[in-house]
Design a protein around this motif. Structure first.
Motif, short mmCIF file in Angstrom:
data_model
loop_
_atom_site.label_atom_id
_atom_site.label_comp_id
_atom_site.label_asym_id
_atom_site.label_seq_id
_atom_site.Cartn_x
_atom_site.Cartn_y
_atom_site.Cartn_z
N TRP A 8 -14.27 1.17 3.08
CA TRP A 8 -12.87 1.14 3.20
C TRP A 8 -12.40 -0.70 2.73
CZ3 TRP A 8 -8.94 4.44 3.74
CH2 TRP A 8 -9.47 5.53 4.52
N SER B 186 -9.50 -0.81 0.08
CA SER B 186 -8.82 -2.33 0.58
C SER B 186 -8.44 -2.78 -0.12
CB SER B 186 -8.82 -2.79 1.69
OG SER B 186 -7.95 -3.61 2.24
N GLU C 165 0.34 4.06 12.78
CA GLU C 165 -0.42 2.70 12.70
C GLU C 165 -0.16 2.28 14.32
OE1 GLU C 165 -0.61 -1.57 10.62
OE2 GLU C 165 1.18 0.05 9.82
N ALA D 203 -6.45 0.24 5.53
CA ALA D 203 -7.91 0.67 5.45
C ALA D 203 -8.34 -0.48 5.98
CB ALA D 203 -8.23 0.55 3.76
N TYR E 172 -2.62 5.75 6.38
CA TYR E 172 -3.24 5.33 5.19
C TYR E 172 -2.99 6.12 4.35
CZ TYR E 172 -6.36 5.03 1.11
OH TYR E 172 -6.50 5.10 0.18
N ALA F 258 -1.26 0.44 2.91
CA ALA F 258 -2.12 1.39 2.48
C ALA F 258 -3.43 0.54 2.81
CB ALA F 258 -2.69 2.38 2.00
#
Length: 555
Positions: free
Chosen positions: A102, A106, A43, A82, A66, A78
């Motif tokens: 996405w 999320s 990340e 996302a 993710y 996650a």
């Protein structure tokens, strides 16, 4: 659980991100991943890549993060990644559908969890998507939600950006006062408090600049553009700099600094080509609009085509069609955009409404034109800035002239001039003066008409607006006042002998077919010569070519 050494590298990488040291952060996160693949390192690597404009690397790193958060059953992590991936697919790849996928992912991951900052970041991303598709009401709602979460969770980033998003959405909906209040509060928050994520200041400033540029609040927009430029240059954020340069270039163009506008808009298009192609359309359109002002219409047309189905590009092509006498295409272009944009998105719809009113007037649909003109005036009065009021008065003058009401056209043109002067918009003011001159001439007040036309011509000449200068010359020729005869004669050397022959016959009123018979040429060849003449001399119409030939002494 990651080793202590890996956690230390991740922590050091995060500190480097906070300090704007993107390359150092990238190296630290890579070093952590060399020892152990953990989602936090991926990340962080994604953020470093984002700031370094490495679009595909950013997406790859975030997708890896993710997957690892999912494998760990960390729904918060996650869900957070996302949401950022949704923005990446829209910005880097221009893929709205994948981005929406996405976003839904999320939302599904975060639903049912206790409130946390990730809910706020998701709300902001959903709001940005809503703004992009013209749903300002949804964007305002999402901004309010993010702001509320920021307050309860103690995250000033969410509060500041949420207020800014709600503010710009309120402006788009036509309530400037209700929009500027949260924008001003957002400015205080993002400049005065310790933010958790470096991108927050830039995100808020983007919204502030967009709101002020849209309604013509140029002094406030210039202040926020300066802050954005300082941030972009300090952090080398080309996405940030591109956003800033687009808005700032548009402001400079309106205020008459076309050289500065050219540099900013050309730079913005280049910035986005590197960093975020999916966000480039508005920069391309704004550069095209500048090219129209400069008389470089072919370049402008190519730029508008590059912007695809962006609403502003469709309106801009409609404006060109109207200038070339095709009012039907102009009306269809305006109505195409109006079908796409929700009625409540007042500011976004305004350019198309203006084009539709002008096109209806040119088509002779005068009752419909008057109704459309009244709608534009109502919106301008609601938004309340001098610049937008000037645009409404200018269109009212044009529609009044189309129905033969020269006295109303005079009054509306005078009001347009006053508004544009107050807004420091010299090209718009000169255009309104030319409209005023036409109304005065129709009222039989030739001396006053000539004075206004000459003032307009002087302003156009200072700006370098060659097409508009030719329009002013055309009106002065009709008034019997003449234009710049010396300049016209000096330009004779740009034409070939055959082009001069064609121009003389055009000036005598012959059609292309008649010229073809006279010079023993094909009509197609004559048409090409006439097009070349207009291009070389930057003349907007055949009538302008006649006026130019008269000033040059060809007839």
């Amino acid at each position: 659980m990651a080793s202590e050494a890996v956690l230390d590298r991740i922590d050091a990488g995060q500190r480097a991100l906070d300090a704007g040291e993107w390359d150092r952060a990238r190296g630290l996160f890579r070093a952590a991943l060399d020892e152990e693949e953990v989602p936090e390192a991926w990340e962080g690597l994604g953020w470093a890549g984002w700031w370094l404009n490495l679009g595909e690397a950013t997406i790859a790193a975030r997708e890896a993060a993710y997957r690892l958060y999912r494998a760990r059953d960390d729904r918060v992590g996650a869900g957070r990644v996302a949401a950022w991936l949704a923005a990446d697919h829209r910005e880097y790849r221009g893929d709205e559908a994948v981005g929406n996928g996405w976003l839904r992912r999320s939302r599904r991951l975060l639903d049912g969890l206790p409130e946390c900052p990730e809910h706020g970041w998701l709300a902001l991303t959903e709001g940005s998507f809503a703004l992009a598709r013209g749903d300002a009401e949804e964007a305002a709602d999402r901004g309010r939600a993010a702001c509320s979460i920021g307050r309860t969770q103690g995250v000033p980033d969410l509060e500041g950006v949420g207020l800014a998003q709600e503010g710009v959405a309120r402006v788009v909906l036509g309530d400037v006062d209700a929009g500027m209040r949260p924008l001003d509060e957002a400015s205080a928050i993002v400049h005065g408090e310790d933010l958790h994520v470096p991108v927050s200041l830039a995100w808020a400033l983007c919204y502030m600049i967009a709101a002020c540029e849209g309604v013509g609040d140029f002094p406030r927009a210039a202040q926020w553009c300066a802050a954005m430029r300082e941030l972009g240059e300090r952090w080398h954020g080309r996405q940030i700099l591109g956003t800033c340069r687009t808005a700032y270039g548009s402001i400079l163009a309106t205020r008459g600094d076309w050289r500065g506008a050219d540099a900013e808009l050309t730079g913005a298009v280049a910035d986005f080509a590197v960093s975020a192609p999916g966000l480039s359309a508005q920069s391309v359109v704004r550069l095209g609009e500048l090219r129209v002002l400069q008389g470089r219409v072919d370049e402008a047309r190519e730029l508008f085509a590059r912007a695809g189905s962006h609403p502003d590009a469709i309106v801009a092509l409609g404006e060109l069609a109207l200038d070339e006498g095709d009012a039907l295409v102009a009306r269809e272009s305006a109505e195409r955009v109006l079908r796409r944009l929700p009625e409540r998105s007042v500011l976004d719809r305004l350019p198309a409404l203006e084009l539709r009113a002008r096109a209806l007037g040119a088509l002779g649909a005068l009752d419909e034109a008057a109704s459309a003109c009244a709608e534009v005036a109502k919106i301008a009065q609601r938004l309340g800035t001098p610049y937008l009021c000037g645009r409404a008065h200018r269109i009212a003058a044009e529609v009044a002239a189309a129905r033969g009401d020269c006295e109303t056209a005079r009054q509306e043109a005078e009001d347009a001039v006053d508004c544009f002067v107050e807004a420091d918009a010299p090209h718009d003011a000169a255009g309104a003066r030319l409209r005023l001159a036409s109304a005065l001439a129709a009222l039989g007040r030739g001396g006053h008409a000539e004075a206004e036309a000459r003032a307009a011509r002087e302003a156009f000449t200072r700006l370098g607006a060659v097409r508009d200068t030719a329009r002013a010359d055309e009106l002065l020729a009709r008034l019997g006042a003449g234009g710049d005869a010396d300049g016209a004669r000096d330009a004779l050397g740009e034409l070939t002998a055959r082009e001069l022959d064609v121009l003389r016959l055009v000036a005598l009123g012959l059609s292309d077919a008649e010229i073809a018979r006279e010079l023993v040429l094909s009509p197609h060849t004559v048409h090409r010569h006439v097009a070349n003449i207009r291009t070389k001399l930057r003349l907007p119409s055949r009538a302008a070519a006649v006026a130019w030939a008269s000033r040059a002494g060809l007839i």
